[in-house]
Design an enzyme around this catalytic site. Structure first.
Site, PDB file in Angstrom:
ATOM      1  N   ARG A 157       7.074  -6.523   0.019  1.00 42.96           N
ATOM      2  CA  ARG A 157       7.471  -5.633   1.116  1.00 42.96           C
ATOM      3  C   ARG A 157       7.538  -6.432   2.411  1.00 42.96           C
ATOM      4  NH1 ARG A 157       3.771  -6.535   3.847  1.00 42.96           N
ATOM      5  NH2 ARG A 157       4.706  -5.366   5.534  1.00 42.96           N
ATOM      6  N   GLY A 158       8.021  -5.744   3.473  1.00 41.87           N
ATOM      7  CA  GLY A 158       8.281  -6.432   4.735  1.00 41.87           C
ATOM      8  C   GLY A 158       9.736  -6.863   4.708  1.00 41.87           C
ATOM      9  N   ALA A 159      10.437  -6.629   5.826  1.00 38.39           N
ATOM     10  CA  ALA A 159      11.896  -6.793   5.834  1.00 38.39           C
ATOM     11  C   ALA A 159      12.362  -8.171   5.351  1.00 38.39           C
ATOM     12  CB  ALA A 159      12.430  -6.478   7.224  1.00 38.39           C
ATOM     13  N   ARG A 208      15.705  -0.038  -1.071  1.00 34.32           N
ATOM     14  CA  ARG A 208      15.129   0.333   0.226  1.00 34.32           C
ATOM     15  C   ARG A 208      16.233   0.226   1.274  1.00 34.32           C
ATOM     16  NH1 ARG A 208       9.337  -1.507   1.902  1.00 34.32           N
ATOM     17  NH2 ARG A 208       9.408   0.621   2.725  1.00 34.32           N
ATOM     18  N   GLN A 254      -0.737  -0.719   5.225  1.00 37.10           N
ATOM     19  CA  GLN A 254      -0.375  -2.144   5.296  1.00 37.10           C
ATOM     20  C   GLN A 254      -1.191  -2.883   6.353  1.00 37.10           C
ATOM     21  OE1 GLN A 254       1.768   0.390   5.102  1.00 37.10           O
ATOM     22  NE2 GLN A 254       3.706  -0.169   4.166  1.00 37.10           N
ATOM     23  N   ASP A 261      12.363  -3.704  11.162  1.00 42.87           N
ATOM     24  CA  ASP A 261      13.148  -3.659   9.924  1.00 42.87           C
ATOM     25  C   ASP A 261      14.643  -3.694  10.203  1.00 42.87           C
ATOM     26  OD1 ASP A 261      10.410  -2.347   9.232  1.00 42.87           O
ATOM     27  OD2 ASP A 261      11.318  -3.012   7.352  1.00 42.87           O
ATOM     28  N   ASN A 265      11.104   0.362  12.801  1.00 40.05           N
ATOM     29  CA  ASN A 265       9.940  -0.331  12.229  1.00 40.05           C
ATOM     30  C   ASN A 265       9.040   0.736  11.591  1.00 40.05           C
ATOM     31  OD1 ASN A 265       8.434  -2.813  11.786  1.00 40.05           O
ATOM     32  ND2 ASN A 265       6.929  -2.015  13.236  1.00 40.05           N
ATOM     33  N   LYS A 266       7.960   0.293  11.021  1.00 41.41           N
ATOM     34  CA  LYS A 266       7.057   1.182  10.296  1.00 41.41           C
ATOM     35  C   LYS A 266       6.733   2.450  11.074  1.00 41.41           C
ATOM     36  CE  LYS A 266       5.828   0.878   7.006  1.00 41.41           C
ATOM     37  NZ  LYS A 266       6.589   1.561   5.937  1.00 41.41           N
TER      38      LYS A 266
HETATM   39  O1  MRU Z   1       7.285  -0.420   4.237  1.00 37.17           O
HETATM   40  P1  MRU Z   1       7.031  -1.860   4.588  1.00 37.17           P
HETATM   41  O2  MRU Z   1       5.617  -2.271   4.355  1.00 37.17           O
HETATM   42  O3  MRU Z   1       8.027  -2.787   3.931  1.00 37.17           O
HETATM   43  O4  MRU Z   1       7.294  -1.910   6.163  1.00 37.17           O
HETATM   44  C1  MRU Z   1       7.226  -3.147   6.805  1.00 37.17           C
HETATM   45  C2  MRU Z   1       7.361  -3.074   8.276  1.00 37.17           C
HETATM   46  O5  MRU Z   1       7.604  -2.041   8.847  1.00 37.17           O
HETATM   47  C3  MRU Z   1       7.267  -4.376   9.024  1.00 37.17           C
HETATM   48  O6  MRU Z   1       6.759  -4.188  10.306  1.00 37.17           O
HETATM   49  C4  MRU Z   1       8.677  -4.987   9.136  1.00 37.17           C
HETATM   50  O7  MRU Z   1       9.294  -5.038   7.879  1.00 37.17           O
HETATM   51  C5  MRU Z   1       8.644  -6.348   9.709  1.00 37.17           C
HETATM   52  S1  MRU Z   1       7.968  -7.513   8.579  1.00 37.17           S
HETATM   53  C6  MRU Z   1       8.093  -9.067   9.265  1.00 37.17           C
END
Ligand code: MRU
Length: 356
Positions: free
Chosen positions: A52-54, A95, A201, A242, A252-253
């Site tokens: 996970r994470g963009a 996603r 997270q 993201d 973002n999250k």
């Molecule tokens: O749902 P996730 O855990 O993939 O969400 C991740 C985030 O929102 C991060 O802040 C974003 O992807 C940046 S990661 C460098």
């Protein structure tokens, strides 16, 4: 930072025929790596947030496409091309919000289309492109760290949300990169890690990787940030992204928007850090960003127990949009960008871009 080795969230498996990920679902209890060796495994890992994470899902999607397309490597070129298109569409759908995934898939499709010849040659070109995406991300993280370093002064108390660290990227992270570099320079930096409901997270992953690196980190439930700011305990907010729209609106999250509102009210700077692959010049503003809606049971069955009646509806968007007006500055791998933002062109990072 006491640990020089930054965690490697995504790489090739030892035999090169699979994608090796750190299974983030198991953290912080257990460190486990898994090899993804099929389209099903890749899609499941991305959808369930094992990876996970963009930036990390972009890398895993790209490598995963190579692995999945390899299963069609013995077919004729037209049959291979059809299978590749179907697999790409399937991985892309896992996603929708982080543009990095689509961006990486597009790069692999472009690399494939540029090759004349048998599927084996195409697969080689795709693998080289996936390698380039990983390497570029590592370099972009480092440069984000350098661009953002002036924001993290000696003694800085940084509040972050979700995980935008090494676990979320191919390198040292985005929002956490300036923190890692500041610590390496000997600056005393400490981090408040928002728990980040519903999937935690922040408390599971950000706290784990910062503690592992020897950086002081304290977790808090999401609803505690306001009083912490009011008490003067937060010097800056630093989060990842993201997708960043052309006008600077930031997806973002979920919960990031609330933090930005709180930061503005308390006069605390609110910074967003992201690599070039997260900027989406084709999306004019935040209203045009698709927000992933996840299973309501992530909210109703949290912490391994029932946390709401099973028959009560639960609201569970994975992301929110922070309006550009609330963002003090955006740290990319190229520069520190100040408002008014105009990202109608993607800030140029490494390598080739599908949308120059
Ligand atoms: O749902 P996730 O855990 O993939 O969400 C991740 C985030 O929102 C991060 O802040 C974003 O992807 C940046 S990661 C460098």
């Amino acid at each position: 930072v006491s640990s020089p080795d930054i965690i490697q969230a995504v790489r090739w498996s030892d035999d090169g025929r699979g994608v090796r990920i750190v299974d983030q679902r198991a953290l912080p209890d257990r460190y486990a790596e898994r090899d993804l060796r099929s389209a099903d495994a890749v899609c499941d890992a991305i959808a369930t947030l094992a990876v996970r994470g963009a930036p990390a899902i972009g890398i895993a999607g790209a490598m995963g496409l190579v692995v999945a397309a390899g299963e069609a490597g013995g077919r004729s070129r037209p049959e291979f091309d059809a299978a590749l298109a179907a697999l790409a569409a399937r991985i892309r759908r896992t996603r929708p919000t982080a543009v990095n995934l689509s961006w990486a898939i597009d790069r692999l499709l472009a690399a494939a289309a540029a090759v004349v010849g048998a599927p084996a040659v195409v697969l080689d070109a795709m693998r080289a492109e996936a390698d380039a995406i990983l390497e570029e991300d590592r370099a972009m993280c480092r440069r984000i760290g350098e661009c953002g370093l002036p924001l993290v002064h000696d003694g800085a108390r940084v509040l972050t949300h979700c995980n935008a660290g090494a676990l979320a990227t191919g390198g040292m992270g985005t929002a956490l990169a300036p923190v890692y570099l500041a610590a390496r320079e000997g600056r005393r930096v400490s981090v408040w890690a928002d728990e980040t409901r519903p999937l935690l997270q922040g408390s599971r992953l950000t706290a784990w990787e910062l503690a592992r690196a020897g950086i002081p980190v304290t977790v808090l439930a999401d609803n505690m940030a306001a009083s912490l700011m009011r008490a003067g305990e937060v010097d800056l907010v630093l989060v990842g992204a993201d997708r960043i729209a052309a006008n600077g609106d930031v997806a973002n999250k979920i919960g990031t928007y609330g933090l930005a509102v709180l930061a503005r009210h308390h006069g605390i700077p609110f910074y967003v850090a992201a690599p070039s692959s997260t900027f989406d010049p084709a999306t004019p503003d935040g209203d045009a960003i698709a927000i992933e809606q996840r299973d309501p049971d992530e909210v109703r069955n949290a912490f391994g127990r029932r946390t709401a009646p099973a028959d009560v509806p639960a609201h569970n968007p994975a992301f929110d949009v922070t309006p550009a007006a609330l963002v003090t500055a955006i740290v990319s791998d190229r520069a520190l960008h100040h408002p008014p933002y105009d990202f109608g062109r993607r800030p140029r990072g490494e390598g080739r871009r599908p949308n120059p």
